[in-house]
Design a protein around this motif. Structure first.
Motif, mmCIF file in Angstrom:
data_model
loop_
_atom_site.group_PDB
_atom_site.id
_atom_site.type_symbol
_atom_site.label_atom_id
_atom_site.label_comp_id
_atom_site.label_asym_id
_atom_site.label_seq_id
_atom_site.Cartn_x
_atom_site.Cartn_y
_atom_site.Cartn_z
ATOM 1 N N ILE A 191 -4.763 -6.486 -15.160
ATOM 2 C CA ILE A 191 -5.526 -6.538 -14.178
ATOM 3 C C ILE A 191 -5.479 -5.128 -13.182
ATOM 4 O O ILE A 191 -4.298 -4.577 -13.031
ATOM 5 N N TRP A 192 -6.405 -4.680 -12.797
ATOM 6 C CA TRP A 192 -6.548 -3.473 -12.163
ATOM 7 C C TRP A 192 -6.897 -4.030 -10.806
ATOM 8 O O TRP A 192 -7.893 -4.838 -10.410
ATOM 9 N N ARG A 193 -6.213 -3.582 -9.626
ATOM 10 C CA ARG A 193 -6.329 -3.905 -8.191
ATOM 11 C C ARG A 193 -6.585 -2.686 -7.240
ATOM 12 O O ARG A 193 -5.944 -2.082 -7.232
ATOM 13 N N THR A 194 -7.651 -2.923 -6.293
ATOM 14 C CA THR A 194 -7.974 -2.141 -5.049
ATOM 15 C C THR A 194 -7.942 -2.782 -3.831
ATOM 16 O O THR A 194 -8.634 -3.706 -3.885
ATOM 17 N N THR A 195 -7.357 -2.144 -2.898
ATOM 18 C CA THR A 195 -7.511 -2.482 -1.435
ATOM 19 C C THR A 195 -8.106 -1.520 -0.388
ATOM 20 O O THR A 195 -8.204 -1.855 0.633
ATOM 21 N N ASP A 196 -8.574 -0.694 -1.063
ATOM 22 C CA ASP A 196 -9.097 0.525 -0.307
ATOM 23 C C ASP A 196 -10.639 0.739 -0.607
ATOM 24 O O ASP A 196 -10.936 2.031 -0.577
ATOM 25 N N ASN A 197 -11.438 0.035 -0.752
ATOM 26 C CA ASN A 197 -12.781 0.357 -1.205
ATOM 27 C C ASN A 197 -13.012 0.961 -2.519
ATOM 28 O O ASN A 197 -13.786 1.536 -2.823
ATOM 29 N N GLY A 198 -11.992 0.768 -3.365
ATOM 30 C CA GLY A 198 -12.105 1.545 -4.884
ATOM 31 C C GLY A 198 -11.443 2.817 -4.914
ATOM 32 O O GLY A 198 -11.580 3.322 -6.084
ATOM 33 N N GLU A 199 -10.869 3.464 -3.909
ATOM 34 C CA GLU A 199 -10.536 4.556 -3.842
ATOM 35 C C GLU A 199 -9.280 4.652 -4.690
ATOM 36 O O GLU A 199 -9.140 5.924 -5.655
ATOM 37 N N ILE A 200 -8.163 3.592 -4.898
ATOM 38 C CA ILE A 200 -7.135 3.917 -5.652
ATOM 39 C C ILE A 200 -6.997 2.417 -6.273
ATOM 40 O O ILE A 200 -7.231 1.371 -5.680
ATOM 41 N N TRP A 201 -6.637 2.573 -7.548
ATOM 42 C CA TRP A 201 -6.624 1.146 -8.392
ATOM 43 C C TRP A 201 -5.192 1.447 -9.026
ATOM 44 O O TRP A 201 -4.805 2.119 -9.587
ATOM 45 N N ARG A 202 -4.532 0.051 -9.169
ATOM 46 C CA ARG A 202 -3.006 -0.161 -9.496
ATOM 47 C C ARG A 202 -3.237 -1.055 -10.634
ATOM 48 O O ARG A 202 -3.753 -2.108 -10.513
ATOM 49 N N SER A 203 -2.748 -0.673 -11.878
ATOM 50 C CA SER A 203 -2.752 -1.731 -12.817
ATOM 51 C C SER A 203 -1.615 -2.493 -13.152
ATOM 52 O O SER A 203 -0.430 -2.059 -12.849
ATOM 53 N N LYS A 204 -1.461 -3.736 -13.645
ATOM 54 C CA LYS A 204 -0.350 -4.649 -14.059
ATOM 55 C C LYS A 204 -0.600 -5.198 -15.498
ATOM 56 O O LYS A 204 -1.731 -5.985 -15.584
ATOM 57 N N CYS A 205 0.253 -5.114 -16.440
ATOM 58 C CA CYS A 205 0.247 -6.049 -17.483
ATOM 59 C C CYS A 205 0.621 -7.384 -17.379
ATOM 60 O O CYS A 205 1.732 -7.705 -16.910
ATOM 61 N N LEU A 206 -0.134 -8.504 -17.553
ATOM 62 C CA LEU A 206 -0.022 -9.719 -17.321
ATOM 63 C C LEU A 206 -0.126 -10.692 -18.466
ATOM 64 O O LEU A 206 0.419 -11.990 -18.146
ATOM 65 N N SER A 207 -0.671 -10.604 -19.414
ATOM 66 C CA SER A 207 -0.578 -11.501 -20.719
ATOM 67 C C SER A 207 -0.680 -10.987 -21.795
ATOM 68 O O SER A 207 -0.896 -9.634 -22.029
ATOM 69 N N PRO A 208 -0.789 -11.843 -22.920
ATOM 70 C CA PRO A 208 -0.247 -11.098 -24.352
ATOM 71 C C PRO A 208 -1.706 -10.952 -24.898
ATOM 72 O O PRO A 208 -1.817 -10.455 -25.976
#
Length: 426
Positions: A191-208
């Protein structure tokens, strides 16, 4: 992330016999993989070999649109009734890369817009309106436009272990808060997540397994689904807007490719090549299996309201969700599906072209489903095999069977039987 090892029980309590997915006329035989409605009337679907179909009357009729390409369309998204985008690849001439298709008149005309940089392969697009949108794909690439796709700029992605995995889906809760999903087979779903209109995205490994779709219950409660051939279907959920997630394997074969809610609590998920969908009445805590007619693969679905939904899949099939199906006022024997009683029923009844047989088995066991005439002769062996405890659906096409009254009969390995009278019309 919290990993759940709880086995998801597929409940016996299934669909009412008055609810059904029925096939509607489709203008294409090419597999449809993407579906998008902007309101209750206007919708589009796209898929293999450049196929695009559209409806302007709430799915009553569908017509083909000329995409101008013969390559597979990986995503389709409309911001309103006029402005839409498709993502495909340019593979006929060098240099290879992404090809975007854009329409400003609801798909009457599609304009090709080759991606300027070669060897960039993008997979999904999402637009908030006719001007502001994002596109992403392989190598975790994300781009944004402020002018309807005339210019694209790279988005900022915080580097991480899985940040460069393919992005296959994007969805925004509002203009500031959005998520994307994807991953790599046999490595991780992301999952990639942004909270600033898509300026910065943070990713997280979550499932196999890769994650293919995201649904916002609200800004805090979010669900994503995915799967692969090894792990089967999986689901992740968050209750804090995506800071922490819980993963659960559903222990069912199939790749979840989409998710949508018909009404509060009731979710539907197609399982692609598994020829089935799963559905939940308790906000994805427990699940039921719905076997698709004619072993159809379904890849995408969407509900425009609580009474109307559509699903698309292999060979251009388009299904319409029809609640309160009225053509089932039939005489039955042992029809009620109590939790300790083998039962069978079918709808529609009388039968013209085909019928959906619904059985309930109080335990996992081998069963036979057969059709008998009134002389007691078996005229069709419909199904033989093991079914798990619960409710199951099997599509039956009577073919050249003569007009008349018949008996549908289910028998399990213990000798328990149930039957229902059914009528075959011309």
């Amino acid at each position: 992330m919290i990993k759940s090892v709880i086995f998801i029980l597929f409940l016996a309590a299934g669909l009412s016999a008055q609810e059904l997915w029925v096939k509607v006329n489709s203008p294409t035989t090419h597999t449809l993989r993407n579906l998008h409605f902007v309101d209750s009337l206007y919708g589009w679907a796209a898929g293999d070999s450049g196929a695009i179909v559209a409806t302007t009357d709430g799915g009553s009729t569908w017509v083909s649109q000329r995409s101008g390409v013969l390559t597979d369309i990986y995503d389709l998204h409309f911001s309103d009734r006029n402005n839409g985008w498709c993502v495909t690849w340019r593979l006929d001439t060098l240099p290879y890369g992404t090809m975007l298709l854009n329409t400003t008149n609801g798909g009457k005309n599609w304009v090709k817009k080759p991606w300027e940089e070669p060897d960039i392969f993008l997979l999904t697009a999402h637009f908030l309106d006719s001007l502001n949108g994002w596109i992403s794909g392989y190598e975790g690439r994300m781009y944004r436009t402020f002018d309807g796709g005339n210019e694209w700029r790279p988005e900022g992605i915080i580097p991480g272990y899985c940040s460069s995995f393919p992005v296959t889906y994007m969805n925004f809760y509002d203009s500031a808060f959005g998520m994307a999903s994807g991953g790599h087979v046999d490595i991780s779903g992301v999952i990639w997540r942004t909270t600033d209109n898509g300026e910065i995205w943070r990713s997280k490994c979550l499932s196999p397994e890769p994650l293919n779709a995201i649904y916002y219950l609200d800004s805090l409660n979010i669900i994503a689904v995915g799967g692969d051939f090894e792990y089967g279907t999986g689901i992740i959920r968050t209750t804090d807007g995506g800071l922490e997630w819980e993963y659960t394997s559903l222990e069912v074969f199939g790749i979840a490719t989409a998710i949508d809610f018909r009404k509060d609590g009731e979710a539907w998920v197609p399982l692609a090549f598994a020829n089935k969908m799963i559905y939940s009445f308790d906000t994805c805590r427990t699940w039921n299996v719905f076997e698709m007619p004619e072993f159809t693969n379904v890849f995408d679905l969407q509900f425009t309201d609580s009474t109307r939904g559509f699903a698309v899949g292999s060979n251009g099939v388009i299904y319409k969700y029809v609640p309160n199906y009225t053509a089932i006022k039939n005489e039955t024997v042992n029809q009620e599906s109590k939790e300790n009683v083998l039962s069978i029923r079918n709808y529609p009844n009388p039968i013209t072209e085909g019928t959906m047989i619904e059985i309930y088995s109080p335990q996992g066991i081998f069963i036979d489903i057969e059709l008998y005439n009134l002389n007691g002769e078996c005229v069709s062996n419909i199904y033989s095999g093991i079914k798990s405890k619960g409710r199951h659906h099997i599509y039956f096409n009577p073919g050249n069977i003569s007009t008349g009254v018949y008996l549908l009969k289910v028998t399990d390995a213990l000798g328990n039987t149930a039957s229902v009278k059914t009528i075959k019309l011309k």
